[in-house]
Design a protein around this motif. Structure first.
Motif, mmCIF file in Angstrom:
data_model
loop_
_atom_site.group_PDB
_atom_site.id
_atom_site.type_symbol
_atom_site.label_atom_id
_atom_site.label_comp_id
_atom_site.label_asym_id
_atom_site.label_seq_id
_atom_site.Cartn_x
_atom_site.Cartn_y
_atom_site.Cartn_z
ATOM 1 N N VAL A 68 0.857 -1.158 0.048
ATOM 2 C CA VAL A 68 0.015 -0.108 0.063
ATOM 3 C C VAL A 68 0.830 1.084 0.059
ATOM 4 O O VAL A 68 0.556 2.142 -0.745
ATOM 5 C CB VAL A 68 -1.016 -0.002 1.181
ATOM 6 C CG1 VAL A 68 -1.834 1.328 1.138
ATOM 7 C CG2 VAL A 68 -1.903 -1.257 1.162
ATOM 8 N N LEU A 69 1.893 1.210 0.962
ATOM 9 C CA LEU A 69 2.750 2.352 0.903
ATOM 10 C C LEU A 69 3.635 2.685 -0.490
ATOM 11 O O LEU A 69 3.949 3.667 -0.903
ATOM 12 C CB LEU A 69 3.641 2.177 2.053
ATOM 13 C CG LEU A 69 3.105 2.288 3.364
ATOM 14 C CD1 LEU A 69 4.305 2.095 4.439
ATOM 15 C CD2 LEU A 69 2.647 3.633 3.615
ATOM 16 N N ARG A 70 3.925 1.370 -1.187
ATOM 17 C CA ARG A 70 4.667 1.763 -2.191
ATOM 18 C C ARG A 70 3.677 2.016 -3.496
ATOM 19 O O ARG A 70 4.184 2.974 -4.195
ATOM 20 C CB ARG A 70 4.981 0.311 -2.954
ATOM 21 C CG ARG A 70 5.760 -0.002 -4.140
ATOM 22 C CD ARG A 70 5.933 -1.329 -4.577
ATOM 23 N NE ARG A 70 4.556 -1.900 -5.203
ATOM 24 C CZ ARG A 70 4.384 -3.042 -5.737
ATOM 25 N NH1 ARG A 70 5.560 -4.033 -5.960
ATOM 26 N NH2 ARG A 70 3.311 -3.331 -6.112
ATOM 27 N N ASP A 71 2.355 1.942 -3.527
ATOM 28 C CA ASP A 71 1.593 2.059 -4.618
ATOM 29 C C ASP A 71 0.592 3.399 -4.442
ATOM 30 O O ASP A 71 0.168 3.829 -5.418
ATOM 31 C CB ASP A 71 0.692 1.076 -4.963
ATOM 32 C CG ASP A 71 1.701 -0.208 -5.462
ATOM 33 O OD1 ASP A 71 2.727 0.107 -5.828
ATOM 34 O OD2 ASP A 71 1.150 -1.495 -5.262
ATOM 35 N N ASP A 72 0.312 3.636 -3.260
ATOM 36 C CA ASP A 72 -0.686 4.659 -2.895
ATOM 37 C C ASP A 72 -0.165 5.829 -2.029
ATOM 38 O O ASP A 72 1.266 5.465 -1.397
ATOM 39 C CB ASP A 72 -1.865 4.103 -2.204
ATOM 40 C CG ASP A 72 -2.387 2.867 -3.128
ATOM 41 O OD1 ASP A 72 -2.961 3.554 -4.286
ATOM 42 O OD2 ASP A 72 -2.611 1.994 -2.775
ATOM 43 N N GLU A 73 -0.626 6.986 -1.848
ATOM 44 C CA GLU A 73 -0.276 7.931 -1.154
ATOM 45 C C GLU A 73 -1.090 8.131 0.178
ATOM 46 O O GLU A 73 -1.777 9.106 0.628
ATOM 47 C CB GLU A 73 -0.245 9.287 -1.894
ATOM 48 C CG GLU A 73 0.614 9.171 -3.000
ATOM 49 C CD GLU A 73 0.769 10.656 -4.090
ATOM 50 O OE1 GLU A 73 0.132 11.404 -3.539
ATOM 51 O OE2 GLU A 73 1.460 10.528 -4.807
ATOM 52 N N TYR A 74 -1.175 7.116 0.796
ATOM 53 C CA TYR A 74 -1.885 7.271 2.325
ATOM 54 C C TYR A 74 -0.911 7.579 3.321
ATOM 55 O O TYR A 74 0.298 7.374 3.237
ATOM 56 C CB TYR A 74 -2.525 5.774 2.576
ATOM 57 C CG TYR A 74 -3.557 5.143 1.458
ATOM 58 C CD1 TYR A 74 -4.766 6.234 1.432
ATOM 59 C CD2 TYR A 74 -3.512 4.066 1.048
ATOM 60 C CE1 TYR A 74 -5.893 5.625 0.790
ATOM 61 C CE2 TYR A 74 -4.638 3.493 0.428
ATOM 62 C CZ TYR A 74 -5.748 4.285 0.074
ATOM 63 O OH TYR A 74 -6.853 3.988 -0.826
ATOM 64 N N LYS A 75 -1.820 8.067 4.406
ATOM 65 C CA LYS A 75 -0.766 8.726 5.487
ATOM 66 C C LYS A 75 -0.428 7.197 6.383
ATOM 67 O O LYS A 75 -1.217 6.418 6.467
ATOM 68 C CB LYS A 75 -1.511 9.274 6.642
ATOM 69 C CG LYS A 75 -1.772 10.786 6.160
ATOM 70 C CD LYS A 75 -2.885 11.437 7.204
ATOM 71 C CE LYS A 75 -3.150 12.782 6.489
ATOM 72 N NZ LYS A 75 -3.974 13.529 7.538
ATOM 73 N N ILE A 76 0.931 7.332 6.661
ATOM 74 C CA ILE A 76 1.280 6.087 7.340
ATOM 75 C C ILE A 76 0.412 5.768 8.532
ATOM 76 O O ILE A 76 0.162 4.395 8.676
ATOM 77 C CB ILE A 76 2.676 6.413 7.855
ATOM 78 C CG1 ILE A 76 3.470 6.591 6.791
ATOM 79 C CG2 ILE A 76 3.317 5.196 8.800
ATOM 80 C CD1 ILE A 76 5.216 6.844 6.953
ATOM 81 N N ILE A 77 -0.048 6.509 9.480
ATOM 82 C CA ILE A 77 -0.873 6.262 10.596
ATOM 83 C C ILE A 77 -2.072 5.548 9.992
ATOM 84 O O ILE A 77 -2.702 4.512 10.607
ATOM 85 C CB ILE A 77 -1.333 7.299 11.425
ATOM 86 C CG1 ILE A 77 -1.990 6.909 12.419
ATOM 87 C CG2 ILE A 77 -2.051 8.429 10.531
ATOM 88 C CD1 ILE A 77 -1.478 6.049 13.635
ATOM 89 N N ASP A 78 -2.795 5.770 8.740
ATOM 90 C CA ASP A 78 -3.951 5.352 8.335
ATOM 91 C C ASP A 78 -3.616 3.839 7.934
ATOM 92 O O ASP A 78 -4.446 3.027 8.192
ATOM 93 C CB ASP A 78 -4.420 6.043 7.007
ATOM 94 C CG ASP A 78 -5.069 7.249 7.377
ATOM 95 O OD1 ASP A 78 -5.392 7.628 8.694
ATOM 96 O OD2 ASP A 78 -5.071 8.383 6.716
#
Length: 301
Positions: A68-78
């Protein structure tokens, strides 16, 4: 208790974990689906998998979070909360311990990392106890589809073996974790592949069969320790694709396509085999799409 029953119980726990990866999972829940006491369920899981249920769940969640962190721009906490980590700090500690860098650094640079991608234990058990391939004398001949594709100049990140000439020997030499590393590569042009290298690409003391992933020519991210990054020129490939099949029968289906290729005359398409031009490769066998293999060719003059 029969070994096959133990293996099936462990796979049942694996399947429960997959289905509930975004939820709290207790040992009691796992023992219930396995049909054993909590103590016994935990013991057989670790005996078969090599990790305790808790370690397995954590590694699987961290690997899914990494993608998810590789492919999307979500906040780490989320992402941390989605994968059942209570705090940013706890997720960061666990991620750093698993992959050797923080989730923030990973999301910024996305170097190749060793993901945890466990196989279903019963599938592995069944294959190792299957014995020789059973090819029925009354087997119905299946359709094998053929097409020509062109590959551009590209790089390939690969892991060499020692003497392996095929998949199973390769896994014995290097382990089964290579695929998970290759799957983590964000810049990959295509999915990971198993390759039979031309002679000029085999370095002394290394294997004919390797696993790798194709990358753009301008790839400049990290090369993991023990891996090589090499250049491949443009080439033409003849793709052979068998019919869809039951996943249990993948060895039979590979044999079916290999038999077809052995008898196939590429000159009917205006090509000759060219084994020294580029690697021959196979995609991961997946029943829904049929077995797929590529052989390098050149146009007939």
């Amino acid at each position: 208790m029969k070994q096959v029953e133990i293996v099936m119980a462990v796979q049942t726990m694996q399947e429960y974990i997959d289905a509930h990866i975004y939820e709290e999972i207790t040992l009691k829940q796992l023992s219930n689906v396995a049909g054993y006491s909590s103590w016994h369920a935990s013991r057989i899981f670790k005996d078969i998998i090599g990790r305790s249920p808790f370690d397995y769940i954590r590694a699987l969640r961290l690997s899914k979070a990494a993608l998810v962190l590789r492919d999307d721009e979500y906040k780490i906490i989320d992402v941390a909360l989605d994968y059942v980590f209570d705090t940013h700090e706890g997720f960061t500690r666990a991620f750093s311990k698993e992959f050797g860098l923080s989730p923030k650094k990973y999301s910024q640079n996305t170097p190749p990392i060793q993901l945890f991608m466990p196989e279903r234990v019963f599938d592995t058990y069944r294959e190792f106890h299957k014995g020789e391939m059973n090819m029925s004398e009354n087997k119905v001949t299946k359709t094998v589809f053929v097409q020509i594709i062109e590959r551009p100049a590209r790089k390939v990140l690969l892991k060499r073996g020692i003497k392996a000439i095929g998949y199973f020997a390769y896994c014995e030499e290097v382990g089964s974790d290579v695929w998970s590393m290759l799957t983590s590569v964000k810049e990959a042009i295509y999915e990971p592949i198993g390759m039979w290298l031309p002679k000029h690409l085999i370095t002394k003391g290394t294997s004919l069969y390797v696993q790798g992933v194709e990358l753009p020519t301008d790839y400049n991210n990290a090369v993991p320790e023990g891996y090589d990054l090499i250049d491949l020129p443009p080439c033409k490939l003849m793709i052979f694709q068998g019919e869809a099949y039951n996943d249990d029968d993948f060895m039979d289906e590979i044999g079916e396509v290999w038999d077809h290729i052995e008898k196939f005359d590429p000159t009917i398409y205006g090509y000759n085999w060219a084994p020294e031009v580029a690697p021959r490769f196979q995609l991961a066998p997946m029943g829904y799409r049929g077995y797929i293999e590529a052989r390098p060719v050149v146009s007939v003059n």
